[in-house]
Enzyme design. Structure first.
Site, mmCIF file in Angstrom:
data_model
loop_
_atom_site.group_PDB
_atom_site.id
_atom_site.type_symbol
_atom_site.label_atom_id
_atom_site.label_comp_id
_atom_site.label_asym_id
_atom_site.label_seq_id
_atom_site.Cartn_x
_atom_site.Cartn_y
_atom_site.Cartn_z
ATOM 1 N N SER A 1 -24.033 -25.827 79.845
ATOM 2 C CA SER A 1 -24.647 -27.115 79.484
ATOM 3 C C SER A 1 -25.823 -26.995 78.533
ATOM 4 O O SER A 1 -26.292 -28.016 78.010
ATOM 5 C CB SER A 1 -25.104 -27.857 80.736
ATOM 6 O OG SER A 1 -24.000 -28.369 81.424
ATOM 7 N N LYS B 1 -25.437 -28.602 75.297
ATOM 8 C CA LYS B 1 -25.421 -30.071 75.130
ATOM 9 C C LYS B 1 -26.498 -30.603 74.182
ATOM 10 O O LYS B 1 -26.189 -31.410 73.296
ATOM 11 C CB LYS B 1 -25.515 -30.748 76.500
ATOM 12 C CG LYS B 1 -24.266 -30.549 77.367
ATOM 13 C CD LYS B 1 -24.485 -31.065 78.780
ATOM 14 C CE LYS B 1 -23.271 -30.870 79.674
ATOM 15 N NZ LYS B 1 -23.545 -31.245 81.076
ATOM 16 N N TYR C 1 -14.811 -29.231 74.314
ATOM 17 C CA TYR C 1 -16.101 -29.238 75.013
ATOM 18 C C TYR C 1 -16.250 -27.959 75.856
ATOM 19 O O TYR C 1 -17.307 -27.326 75.864
ATOM 20 C CB TYR C 1 -16.193 -30.506 75.876
ATOM 21 C CG TYR C 1 -17.199 -30.423 76.996
ATOM 22 C CD1 TYR C 1 -18.563 -30.556 76.738
ATOM 23 C CD2 TYR C 1 -16.798 -30.195 78.319
ATOM 24 C CE1 TYR C 1 -19.500 -30.464 77.773
ATOM 25 C CE2 TYR C 1 -17.714 -30.107 79.348
ATOM 26 C CZ TYR C 1 -19.065 -30.242 79.070
ATOM 27 O OH TYR C 1 -19.983 -30.139 80.084
ATOM 28 N N TYR D 1 -31.029 -33.298 84.899
ATOM 29 C CA TYR D 1 -30.182 -34.164 85.728
ATOM 30 C C TYR D 1 -30.993 -34.895 86.788
ATOM 31 O O TYR D 1 -32.049 -35.457 86.487
ATOM 32 C CB TYR D 1 -29.055 -33.341 86.375
ATOM 33 C CG TYR D 1 -28.312 -32.480 85.395
ATOM 34 C CD1 TYR D 1 -27.642 -33.058 84.326
ATOM 35 C CD2 TYR D 1 -28.283 -31.100 85.513
ATOM 36 C CE1 TYR D 1 -26.964 -32.277 83.411
ATOM 37 C CE2 TYR D 1 -27.601 -30.316 84.600
ATOM 38 C CZ TYR D 1 -26.947 -30.911 83.559
ATOM 39 O OH TYR D 1 -26.275 -30.135 82.653
ATOM 40 N N VAL E 1 -24.877 -23.812 83.955
ATOM 41 C CA VAL E 1 -24.407 -23.273 85.234
ATOM 42 C C VAL E 1 -24.146 -21.762 85.228
ATOM 43 O O VAL E 1 -23.879 -21.182 86.278
ATOM 44 C CB VAL E 1 -23.142 -23.992 85.773
ATOM 45 C CG1 VAL E 1 -23.459 -25.373 86.277
ATOM 46 C CG2 VAL E 1 -22.030 -24.002 84.747
HETATM 47 O O1 DON Z 1 -18.930 -29.263 82.255
HETATM 48 C C1 DON Z 1 -19.032 -28.290 82.973
HETATM 49 O O2 DON Z 1 -18.689 -28.356 84.125
HETATM 50 C C2 DON Z 1 -19.641 -26.962 82.523
HETATM 51 N N1 DON Z 1 -18.836 -26.287 81.631
HETATM 52 C C3 DON Z 1 -21.036 -27.086 82.084
HETATM 53 C C4 DON Z 1 -21.867 -27.588 83.202
HETATM 54 C C5 DON Z 1 -23.261 -27.122 83.236
HETATM 55 O O3 DON Z 1 -23.638 -26.090 82.722
HETATM 56 C C6 DON Z 1 -24.145 -27.959 84.054
HETATM 57 N N2 DON Z 1 -25.506 -27.510 84.035
HETATM 58 N N3 DON Z 1 -26.264 -27.073 84.793
#
Ligand code: DON
Length: 435
Positions: A64, A67, A191, A243, A261
């Site tokens: 993320s 983003k 994405y 978040y 993540v």
């Molecule tokens: O969209 C997703 O589930 C992941 N590839 C990215 C999520 C993410 O890193 C959330 N952040 N803490």
């Protein structure tokens, strides 16, 4: 002398090392297998220096943290209006993968949650790109922020795609509202590829430093995105980057930030530095446990909270005195430091108190190291009004901190590079050229 900052970083890493709470992300099998003890932290300064301690050269996926950078690219590539029409800027107060869209418009609340980020991915690059070209645009854009060529981890990407049901559900919702106009499956695939770009903690610190440096990469010198785009991105990172922990983060850490993540976490402190940490165990919000602790330490140890009120700067008007006498007498306002709006207001007040009998007035900028746009305009307006009130105005500016001093209608200034030369003018510029 041993370097101070890496020693400090190593000490803080040592303090958080024993915290083994949380767990690596489990919903992506490749991430669940990550080495949980990894720990690193890096500072990237705007002069290009990088200080680090721990595992700062180990690669992991950006997730993320891509983003905010993809958002910057979309704003750059498409312009603000088309992007804002599709993705809002309001904190959701919900988890990153919540299926939350505005109930009337179907618009995702912000670009940091998955719904917004999936939409933003579809807005990177020109409208007519193929899905593969769009991924390439995102990869090259992220690489420009990092200042080196990055690549995609195909294994993590495939592992996430096998379990991407939730993101696919979000994308189909977005398609049903016509927020997405392309095939939802291809957009999620793109994405997820964007999230699977491999970075090191060192890269992330440099990417954050590029935001902190008004969009210019401190090492490569490339202006990756405009200042206006950076301001938008940092604002959204500040309110939405963490978040449903965004409020706690804003009060306790106070640095525009974004987590991923895989365990990465970045913070960009405007005009100062980029910070990155890496530790794969996550808390319930999906933020790195030890990363959050590290940022709390950095912020309190070094006073990095953006709402920290700066110590009162030295007086902008260093002195207000008269040199010489009779018709040659010169009233000198000797200014100093960096001048912004509040400093310029002090100068305006001082200028208002100048007696009509002080015919010759010098604004001495010799000790001024910077002046922002509003302060420059206010100073030139001071010069214009003094001219209109019958004063002869001198601008002493040996370093050209005001490069092209035109005071506008009816104003006139005589440029000097030394206040002692007020008698022998070197140049005269002015709007109205009145006597
Ligand atoms: O969209 C997703 O589930 C992941 N590839 C990215 C999520 C993410 O890193 C959330 N952040 N803490």
């Amino acid at each position: 002398m041993r370097p101070i900052i890496p020693d400090y970083l190593a000490e803080v890493l040592g303090d958080v090392e024993s915290d083994t709470s949380g767990a690596p992300a489990e919903y992506i099998p490749e991430l669940a297998a990550a080495e949980p003890e990894r720990l690193g932290a890096a500072f990237a300064m705007l002069g290009g220096e990088i200080y680090g301690a721990g595992d700062i050269d180990i690669e992991f996926t950006i997730q993320s943290i891509s983003k905010p950078f993809a958002y910057a690219l979309a704003l750059s590539d498409r312009g603000f209006s088309p992007v804002l029409a599709k993705v809002g800027v309001e904190p959701s107060g919900e988890a990153f993968n919540e299926i939350s869209l505005d109930s009337k418009t179907g618009r995702p609340l912000n670009p940091m949650i998955n719904a917004g980020a999936i939409t933003v991915h579809s807005l990177t690059g020109a409208e007519d790109l193929t899905p593969a070209e769009r991924v390439e645009r995102a990869l090259q854009g992220l690489s420009a922020f990092a200042g080196r060529q990055l690549r995609i981890d195909e294994a993590v990407c495939a592992s996430e795609m096998e379990n991407a049901h939730r993101n696919l559900a979000i994308a189909h919702m977005l398609r049903s509202h016509d927020v997405l106009t392309e095939d939802p499956g291809s957009v999620v695939d793109g994405y997820v590829r964007q999230c699977s770009v491999l970075v090191t903690t060192r890269d992330l610190a440099m990417m954050a430093a590029t935001l902190a440096n008004r969009g210019k990469n401190p090492l490569s010198g490339e202006q990756v995105v405009s200042e206006a785009v950076v301001r938008q991105v940092l604002s959204v990172m500040f309110s939405c980057g963490m978040y449903d922990a965004a409020g706690d983060w804003a009060t306790q850490v106070g640095i525009p930030a974004k987590s991923g993540v895989a365990g990465g976490l970045i913070g960009a402190l405007p005009g100062q530095l980029g910070i990155a940490t890496f530790s794969p165990r996550l808390d319930g919000h999906g933020n790195s446990v030890r990363g959050v602790s590290l940022f709390e330490r950095f912020s309190s140890d070094m006073g990095l909270h953006v709402m920290e009120v700066p110590a009162a700067s030295r007086a902008i008007v260093r002195s207000n005195h008269v040199v010489g006498h009779g018709p040659e007498a010169l009233r000198v306002l000797q200014l100093q430091g960096g001048i912004g709006f509040a400093g310029a207001e002090r100068i305006v007040q001082e200028a208002e108190s100048i007696s009509p009998s002080d015919i010759r007035v010098a604004l001495d900028l010799t000790r001024v190291h910077s002046i922002d746009d509003v302060a420059r305009r206010m100073l030139l307006e001071v010069a214009r009004r003094l001219t209109l009130n019958g004063h002869d105005v001198y601008l002493v500016d040996p370093e050209s901190v005001i490069p092209d001093p035109k005071p506008g209608d009816g104003g006139r200034v005589t440029l000097l590079d030394d206040v002692n030369r007020a008698a022998s003018h070197t140049a005269t510029v002015g709007g109205g050229q009145t006597g």
